[in-house]
Design a protein around this motif. Sequence first.
Motif, PDB file in Angstrom:
ATOM      1  N   UNK A   1       0.832  -1.202   0.000  1.00  0.00           N
ATOM      2  CA  UNK A   1       0.000   0.000   0.000  1.00  0.00           C
ATOM      3  C   UNK A   1       0.869   1.256   0.000  1.00  0.00           C
ATOM      4  N   UNK A   2       1.962   1.234   0.769  1.00  0.00           N
ATOM      5  CA  UNK A   2       2.843   2.398   0.835  1.00  0.00           C
ATOM      6  C   UNK A   2       3.488   2.701  -0.513  1.00  0.00           C
ATOM      7  N   UNK A   3       3.675   1.677  -1.343  1.00  0.00           N
ATOM      8  CA  UNK A   3       4.274   1.888  -2.657  1.00  0.00           C
ATOM      9  C   UNK A   3       3.391   2.745  -3.556  1.00  0.00           C
TER      10      UNK A   3
ATOM     11  N   UNK B   1       3.659  12.156   1.337  1.00  0.00           N
ATOM     12  CA  UNK B   1       2.571  11.592   2.137  1.00  0.00           C
ATOM     13  C   UNK B   1       3.098  10.530   3.109  1.00  0.00           C
ATOM     14  N   UNK B   2       4.127   9.795   2.691  1.00  0.00           N
ATOM     15  CA  UNK B   2       4.713   8.777   3.578  1.00  0.00           C
ATOM     16  C   UNK B   2       5.382   9.443   4.775  1.00  0.00           C
TER      17      UNK B   2
ATOM     18  N   UNK C   1      10.941   0.258   2.510  1.00  0.00           N
ATOM     19  CA  UNK C   1      10.595   0.790   1.194  1.00  0.00           C
ATOM     20  C   UNK C   1      11.633   1.810   0.737  1.00  0.00           C
ATOM     21  N   UNK C   2      12.141   2.623   1.678  1.00  0.00           N
ATOM     22  CA  UNK C   2      13.167   3.616   1.342  1.00  0.00           C
ATOM     23  C   UNK C   2      14.445   2.948   0.839  1.00  0.00           C
TER      24      UNK C   2
ATOM     25  N   UNK D   1      13.344   7.458  -4.165  1.00  0.00           N
ATOM     26  CA  UNK D   1      12.522   8.663  -3.998  1.00  0.00           C
ATOM     27  C   UNK D   1      12.319   9.015  -2.529  1.00  0.00           C
ATOM     28  N   UNK D   2      12.418   8.023  -1.649  1.00  0.00           N
ATOM     29  CA  UNK D   2      12.183   8.242  -0.220  1.00  0.00           C
ATOM     30  C   UNK D   2      13.522   8.436   0.485  1.00  0.00           C
ATOM     31  N   UNK D   3      13.710   9.586   1.094  1.00  0.00           N
ATOM     32  CA  UNK D   3      14.961   9.910   1.788  1.00  0.00           C
ATOM     33  C   UNK D   3      14.898   9.355   3.216  1.00  0.00           C
TER      34      UNK D   3
END
Length: 212
Positions: free
Chosen positions: A6-8, A14-15, A44-45, A50-52
Amino acid sequence: MHVQEWLETVPPLAIYLLVGVVIGLESLGIPLPGEIILVSSALLASQHGEIDPVILGACATAGAIVGDSIGYAIGRKGGRPLLAWLGGKFPRHFSEGHIATAERSFQKWGMWAVFFGRFVALLRIFAGPLAGVLHMPYWKFLTANVLGGILWAGGTTAVIYYVGVVAESWLKRFSWLGLVAAVLIGLTSFLILKRKAKRAPSAEPELVSAGE
């Protein structure tokens, strides 16, 4: 749907907000899966650039510290009637037995219960409100709250992120090894069959001469 799947589908901004808000509400005293959201986001990061992870860890830490501080203020103002009300709303988490266990921990360890409570799901929910109900000096609470928040939220993010990076590199390496092994096995099989094919014609004349 699985949390990470779902987080993907959620944008990075938003995360960050989701992690901070969920952990903040959990620290405030509302039983939410803050640790699950944090671990899934950090993993996920490690797979998506894209996720720092630094921003993620900072949001988680801020949520933990702010949420615990609000919980402390609410607990100090509401007192024991607040715990009784929470027990009626969330009997699974705020039962008399759980409250008694958490209270014994606070009486025995003081500010260290707030610090180490970050790493225990039950105490993580109780820490802020219960510290306020028991009128722990705010400077002690704030010190333990900040240090515990940084170590738990920031540390969890860092550990899960680097474990994910290492695991992904190992999986890639394993896939390359598997490919190389498959090529070697295929080449070996080809050479063996080729050698057998060369031997077959040379054996035919011997059979013919023996027949004559």
